[in-house]
Design an enzyme around this catalytic site. Structure first.
Site, PDB file in Angstrom:
ATOM      1  N   HIS A   5       0.910  -1.182   0.035  1.00  0.00           N
ATOM      2  CA  HIS A   5      -0.017   0.016   0.121  1.00  0.00           C
ATOM      3  C   HIS A   5       0.953   1.224  -0.041  1.00  0.00           C
ATOM      4  O   HIS A   5       1.943   1.098   0.578  1.00  0.00           O
ATOM      5  CB  HIS A   5      -0.872  -0.181   1.266  1.00  0.00           C
ATOM      6  N   ALA A   6       0.498   2.271  -0.720  1.00  0.00           N
ATOM      7  CA  ALA A   6       1.088   3.544  -0.548  1.00  0.00           C
ATOM      8  C   ALA A   6       2.679   3.437  -0.864  1.00  0.00           C
ATOM      9  O   ALA A   6       3.072   3.204  -1.887  1.00  0.00           O
ATOM     10  CB  ALA A   6       0.881   4.238   0.759  1.00  0.00           C
TER      11      ALA A   6
END
Length: 98
Positions: free
Chosen positions: A20-21
């Site tokens: 994620h991210a």
């Protein structure tokens, strides 16, 4: 293309927050820099383009999940070794060698 053989690495995600991210961004940049087509899939899931941020985020892969990296490129073995190390160890950048 000479080989037509599929290289594959199964690896457990080492980033606590999963893909994620920031970790997803690191992984996508590293895959793009590797210069060969690579796919990534969650265990028993459909493979997606590992160089696409949206595709990688769509996996919803969490820390500790197993993912499968695959490529049919001629130098896929070395590329997948480096990408697998990046993912397994939660590194900040693609290692030059394994």
């Amino acid at each position: 293309m000479k080989g037509n053989t599929m290289a594959e690495r199964r690896v457990t995600i080492g980033w606590a927050e999963g893909l994620h991210a920031r970790p997803a961004s690191i992984f996508v940049r590293a895959t793009t820099a590797a210069g060969v087509p690579v796919t990534i899939a969650k265990k028993d899931g459909a493979p997606v383009n590992a160089a696409s941020m949206l595709a990688v985020l769509s996996l919803g892969a969490e820390g500790g999940d197993e993912v499968v990296l695959t490529s049919e490129a001629d130098d896929a073995e070395a590329v997948l070794d480096r990408l697998a190390k990046l993912v397994a160890e939660g590194l900040e950048e693609l290692p030059e060698t394994v």
